[in-house]
Design a protein around this motif. Structure first.
Motif, PDB file in Angstrom:
ATOM      1  N   LYS A 277     -99.302 -14.376  -6.878  1.00  0.00           N
ATOM      2  CA  LYS A 277     -98.316 -13.904  -7.842  1.00  0.00           C
ATOM      3  C   LYS A 277     -97.133 -14.858  -7.965  1.00  0.00           C
ATOM      4  O   LYS A 277     -96.105 -14.502  -8.549  1.00  0.00           O
ATOM      5  CB  LYS A 277     -97.805 -12.515  -7.441  1.00  0.00           C
ATOM      6  N   MET A 278     -97.288 -16.071  -7.450  1.00  0.00           N
ATOM      7  CA  MET A 278     -96.187 -17.035  -7.499  1.00  0.00           C
ATOM      8  C   MET A 278     -96.026 -17.587  -8.913  1.00  0.00           C
ATOM      9  O   MET A 278     -96.983 -18.036  -9.536  1.00  0.00           O
ATOM     10  CB  MET A 278     -96.446 -18.175  -6.514  1.00  0.00           C
ATOM     11  N   LYS A 279     -94.810 -17.540  -9.414  1.00  0.00           N
ATOM     12  CA  LYS A 279     -94.486 -18.096 -10.723  1.00  0.00           C
ATOM     13  C   LYS A 279     -93.907 -19.501 -10.608  1.00  0.00           C
ATOM     14  O   LYS A 279     -93.921 -20.266 -11.578  1.00  0.00           O
ATOM     15  CB  LYS A 279     -93.489 -17.193 -11.446  1.00  0.00           C
ATOM     16  N   ALA A 280     -93.371 -19.827  -9.441  1.00  0.00           N
ATOM     17  CA  ALA A 280     -92.837 -21.169  -9.188  1.00  0.00           C
ATOM     18  C   ALA A 280     -92.958 -21.443  -7.694  1.00  0.00           C
ATOM     19  O   ALA A 280     -92.721 -20.550  -6.870  1.00  0.00           O
ATOM     20  CB  ALA A 280     -91.383 -21.277  -9.634  1.00  0.00           C
ATOM     21  N   GLY A 281     -93.338 -22.660  -7.339  1.00  0.00           N
ATOM     22  CA  GLY A 281     -93.504 -22.999  -5.935  1.00  0.00           C
ATOM     23  C   GLY A 281     -94.753 -22.382  -5.347  1.00  0.00           C
ATOM     24  O   GLY A 281     -95.575 -21.765  -6.041  1.00  0.00           O
ATOM     25  N   LYS A 282     -94.916 -22.532  -4.020  1.00  0.00           N
ATOM     26  CA  LYS A 282     -96.064 -22.006  -3.299  1.00  0.00           C
ATOM     27  C   LYS A 282     -95.598 -21.332  -2.022  1.00  0.00           C
ATOM     28  O   LYS A 282     -94.564 -21.690  -1.456  1.00  0.00           O
ATOM     29  CB  LYS A 282     -97.046 -23.137  -2.955  1.00  0.00           C
ATOM     30  N   LEU A 283     -96.390 -20.356  -1.584  1.00  0.00           N
ATOM     31  CA  LEU A 283     -96.054 -19.665  -0.336  1.00  0.00           C
ATOM     32  C   LEU A 283     -96.110 -20.634   0.840  1.00  0.00           C
ATOM     33  O   LEU A 283     -95.360 -20.485   1.809  1.00  0.00           O
ATOM     34  CB  LEU A 283     -97.019 -18.492  -0.123  1.00  0.00           C
TER      35      LEU A 283
ATOM     36  N   GLY B 155     -88.142 -12.659  -5.363  1.00  0.00           N
ATOM     37  CA  GLY B 155     -88.680 -11.989  -6.537  1.00  0.00           C
ATOM     38  C   GLY B 155     -87.948 -12.469  -7.782  1.00  0.00           C
ATOM     39  O   GLY B 155     -86.766 -12.823  -7.710  1.00  0.00           O
ATOM     40  N   ARG B 156     -88.643 -12.452  -8.925  1.00  0.00           N
ATOM     41  CA  ARG B 156     -88.035 -12.991 -10.135  1.00  0.00           C
ATOM     42  C   ARG B 156     -86.731 -12.259 -10.500  1.00  0.00           C
ATOM     43  O   ARG B 156     -85.722 -12.885 -10.807  1.00  0.00           O
ATOM     44  CB  ARG B 156     -89.023 -12.903 -11.309  1.00  0.00           C
ATOM     45  N   GLU B 157     -86.748 -10.932 -10.464  1.00  0.00           N
ATOM     46  CA  GLU B 157     -85.545 -10.179 -10.806  1.00  0.00           C
ATOM     47  C   GLU B 157     -84.424 -10.442  -9.805  1.00  0.00           C
ATOM     48  O   GLU B 157     -83.243 -10.497 -10.181  1.00  0.00           O
ATOM     49  CB  GLU B 157     -85.858  -8.684 -10.859  1.00  0.00           C
ATOM     50  N   LEU B 158     -84.777 -10.628  -8.545  1.00  0.00           N
ATOM     51  CA  LEU B 158     -83.770 -10.916  -7.532  1.00  0.00           C
ATOM     52  C   LEU B 158     -83.135 -12.291  -7.773  1.00  0.00           C
ATOM     53  O   LEU B 158     -81.922 -12.458  -7.604  1.00  0.00           O
ATOM     54  CB  LEU B 158     -84.389 -10.858  -6.140  1.00  0.00           C
ATOM     55  N   SER B 159     -83.955 -13.266  -8.186  1.00  0.00           N
ATOM     56  CA  SER B 159     -83.404 -14.598  -8.478  1.00  0.00           C
ATOM     57  C   SER B 159     -82.443 -14.538  -9.665  1.00  0.00           C
ATOM     58  O   SER B 159     -81.417 -15.214  -9.670  1.00  0.00           O
ATOM     59  CB  SER B 159     -84.538 -15.590  -8.751  1.00  0.00           C
TER      60      SER B 159
ATOM     61  N   VAL C 181     -87.526 -21.952  -2.403  1.00  0.00           N
ATOM     62  CA  VAL C 181     -88.699 -22.820  -2.575  1.00  0.00           C
ATOM     63  C   VAL C 181     -89.753 -22.189  -3.485  1.00  0.00           C
ATOM     64  O   VAL C 181     -90.764 -22.823  -3.798  1.00  0.00           O
ATOM     65  CB  VAL C 181     -89.335 -23.169  -1.211  1.00  0.00           C
ATOM     66  N   GLY C 182     -89.545 -20.954  -3.910  1.00  0.00           N
ATOM     67  CA  GLY C 182     -90.533 -20.312  -4.764  1.00  0.00           C
ATOM     68  C   GLY C 182     -90.029 -19.003  -5.337  1.00  0.00           C
ATOM     69  O   GLY C 182     -89.073 -18.399  -4.827  1.00  0.00           O
ATOM     70  N   ILE C 183     -90.667 -18.567  -6.409  1.00  0.00           N
ATOM     71  CA  ILE C 183     -90.346 -17.292  -7.070  1.00  0.00           C
ATOM     72  C   ILE C 183     -91.654 -16.584  -7.392  1.00  0.00           C
ATOM     73  O   ILE C 183     -92.593 -17.201  -7.907  1.00  0.00           O
ATOM     74  CB  ILE C 183     -89.527 -17.519  -8.354  1.00  0.00           C
ATOM     75  N   PHE C 184     -91.723 -15.310  -7.073  1.00  0.00           N
ATOM     76  CA  PHE C 184     -92.926 -14.521  -7.365  1.00  0.00           C
ATOM     77  C   PHE C 184     -92.579 -13.386  -8.324  1.00  0.00           C
ATOM     78  O   PHE C 184     -91.417 -13.003  -8.470  1.00  0.00           O
ATOM     79  CB  PHE C 184     -93.555 -13.956  -6.082  1.00  0.00           C
ATOM     80  N   GLU C 185     -93.623 -12.845  -8.964  1.00  0.00           N
ATOM     81  CA  GLU C 185     -93.455 -11.691  -9.858  1.00  0.00           C
ATOM     82  C   GLU C 185     -94.662 -10.783  -9.714  1.00  0.00           C
ATOM     83  O   GLU C 185     -95.783 -11.159 -10.037  1.00  0.00           O
ATOM     84  CB  GLU C 185     -93.308 -12.131 -11.312  1.00  0.00           C
TER      85      GLU C 185
ATOM     86  N   GLU D 227     -90.531  -3.313 -10.027  1.00  0.00           N
ATOM     87  CA  GLU D 227     -89.116  -3.595  -9.829  1.00  0.00           C
ATOM     88  C   GLU D 227     -88.725  -3.517  -8.364  1.00  0.00           C
ATOM     89  O   GLU D 227     -87.868  -4.282  -7.893  1.00  0.00           O
ATOM     90  CB  GLU D 227     -88.263  -2.630 -10.650  1.00  0.00           C
ATOM     91  N   GLU D 228     -89.342  -2.612  -7.624  1.00  0.00           N
ATOM     92  CA  GLU D 228     -89.010  -2.439  -6.214  1.00  0.00           C
ATOM     93  C   GLU D 228     -89.131  -3.744  -5.440  1.00  0.00           C
ATOM     94  O   GLU D 228     -88.331  -4.014  -4.533  1.00  0.00           O
ATOM     95  CB  GLU D 228     -89.936  -1.378  -5.611  1.00  0.00           C
ATOM     96  N   TYR D 229     -90.125  -4.566  -5.791  1.00  0.00           N
ATOM     97  CA  TYR D 229     -90.353  -5.820  -5.086  1.00  0.00           C
ATOM     98  C   TYR D 229     -89.754  -7.018  -5.816  1.00  0.00           C
ATOM     99  O   TYR D 229     -89.192  -7.921  -5.186  1.00  0.00           O
ATOM    100  CB  TYR D 229     -91.854  -6.026  -4.877  1.00  0.00           C
ATOM    101  N   ASP D 230     -89.872  -7.045  -7.134  1.00  0.00           N
ATOM    102  CA  ASP D 230     -89.332  -8.183  -7.887  1.00  0.00           C
ATOM    103  C   ASP D 230     -87.816  -8.269  -7.785  1.00  0.00           C
ATOM    104  O   ASP D 230     -87.240  -9.358  -7.895  1.00  0.00           O
ATOM    105  CB  ASP D 230     -89.739  -8.080  -9.366  1.00  0.00           C
ATOM    106  N   ALA D 231     -87.148  -7.130  -7.593  1.00  0.00           N
ATOM    107  CA  ALA D 231     -85.683  -7.132  -7.544  1.00  0.00           C
ATOM    108  C   ALA D 231     -85.134  -6.889  -6.153  1.00  0.00           C
ATOM    109  O   ALA D 231     -83.912  -6.914  -5.975  1.00  0.00           O
ATOM    110  CB  ALA D 231     -85.128  -6.065  -8.492  1.00  0.00           C
ATOM    111  N   GLY D 232     -86.004  -6.668  -5.173  1.00  0.00           N
ATOM    112  CA  GLY D 232     -85.472  -6.298  -3.864  1.00  0.00           C
ATOM    113  C   GLY D 232     -86.175  -6.904  -2.674  1.00  0.00           C
ATOM    114  O   GLY D 232     -85.997  -6.418  -1.544  1.00  0.00           O
TER     115      GLY D 232
END
Length: 414
Positions: free
Chosen positions: A132-138, A151-155, A190-194, A198-203
């Protein structure tokens, strides 16, 4: 071929061209109403199943089936040996250590989040965050380099992007020569996931397990996250594992963390089923008026059958056959249309969106922007059986009224 008298006459009445076309029209309306109700019920229940399955998939993409956590605040020091014992269980498909703590993150702006420490090479065994990585790698979470994946919303909330830095404040105080200060560490994004939740993308923020141990001054991970062969038996398997390990552990399955959420979905599904069942019931009970008028129209025929020796039960059977046939045709049509719509709903919705240039579920508003459909044949069978039951009950009063017809009174003016 032998056919019971009731079935023969009932089918003959159903096929015959009636003198009263209004009765035929009401029968047609009843049939179409039952078909429409059954279709709507199958499609709506399939969509509810689809949303339930989609949400469960997204949640389990970040949450393991079960966790075994140490009660020691310093962490599970012998986690490697514990992991080997856990993976020896035939029900365990994979396991990975973790640390999970609250923290305050500061970029251009400040926000709270859950910081999860993981081993990048083992985390894919229990979650789908690497996919589910949108940028970078785990894999960019290298121990000692203090990288962090957001998470994308958190970024967005923190106002940071890949390559920028955030300061992570642990909710603990340490003593220094200048006084008590919160424990903190600077991390590089180093990475952003989505995930689409919302619980995970923003928190949620993810760091390397060793970096999390240094930040929170722990000797080992909080415990192990498990992926099992049967997610619905997660608590039982995790509990038996904890007993086998011979120490005191806290066991938690994926349903416990989201029990209210899935209970609400199940309640909505039951309520929708009951509401739409009323549509089927209303359409089925239109058969009452149809059959009552038919009984009145066939008074002479009923009287002749009675004088020829037909019993009241046989007369009831004749009109019950008619009502059930009309209902069965409506149920068959509704089941056919409902199954076709449920199996092709996503393609139909996309076609309508393309033709009329609008979006049913806008991705700017909804995390699930598609209209998922997951049809279960058990639901289809239950709905068809429910419609048949309503149709059968609707025939009882008109058939009973027909059975009470007195031959002499019916033939008096014939």
């Amino acid at each position: 071929m032998f056919r019971p008298l009731e079935l023969f006459i009932g089918l003959r009445y159903t096929r015959a061209k009636r003198r009263n076309h209004f009765i035929s029209f009401i029968s047609l309306i009843s049939m179409l109403g039952i078909a429409l109700g059954v279709t709507a019920l199958i499609v709506v229940i399939s969509v509810m199943n689809g949303f339930d399955n989609e949400l469960r998939t997204r949640i389990l993409g970040m949450v393991s089936h079960a966790t075994i956590s140490s009660l020691d605040e310093g962490g599970m020091s012998d986690w490697a040996a514990t992991q080997k014992k856990a993976e020896a269980n035939s029900h365990v498909l994979g396991s990975a250590p973790f640390i999970e703590r609250e923290a305050m993150l500061q970029g251009d702006r400040v926000g709270g989040a859950i910081v999860r420490g993981v081993l990048p090479d083992q985390e894919p065994k229990v979650s789908e965050v690497d996919r589910k990585m949108k940028a970078g790698k785990l894999e960019d979470l290298v121990a000692g380099r203090f990288g962090i994946v957001l998470g994308r919303e958190l970024s967005y909330k923190l106002g940071v992007d890949v390559g920028e830095q955030v300061v992570v404040y642990a909710p603990e105080i340490q003593a220094t020569p200048v006084g008590a200060v919160p424990r903190l560490k600077r991390f590089t994004v180093v990475g952003i996931f989505e995930i689409g939740m919302e619980e995970y993308d923003a928190g949620l923020a993810i760091v390397n397990l060793e970096d999390a141990q240094r930040l929170y001054q722990m000797q080992g991970p909080d415990g192990l996250r498990l992926k099992l062969d049967d997610m619905f038996n997660a608590f039982g398997v995790a509990r038996s594992l904890a007993e086998e390990l011979g120490q005191y552990y806290r066991v938690r399955d994926w349903m416990q963390g989201h029990a209210n959420f899935f209970r609400a979905i199940a309640m909505e599904k039951r309520v929708m089923f009951m509401i739409l069942s009323l549509i089927v019931a209303v359409a089925a009970f239109n058969l009452v008026s149809t059959l009552v008028m038919l009984v009145q129209d066939k008074q002479a025929d009923i009287a002749i059958l009675r004088t020829l020796g037909a019993s009241p039960l046989s007369i009831m059977g004749v009109f019950m056959v008619q009502g059930v046939v009309v209902g069965a045709i409506g149920i068959a049509l509704g089941t056919l249309f409902g199954v076709v719509l449920a199996l092709n709903l996503e393609a139909i919705v996309k076609f309508i969106e393309t033709q009329f240039n609008f979006t049913v579920l806008s991705p700017d508003v909804y995390y699930i922007s598609d209209l998922p459909s997951d049809m279960h044949w058990s639901d289809v069978g239950l709905i068809a059986l429910l419609g048949f039951g309503f149709s059968l009950i609707a025939t009882l009063y008109p058939a009973w009224r027909a059975a009470r017809t007195q031959p002499a009174a019916a033939l008096r003016y014939e």
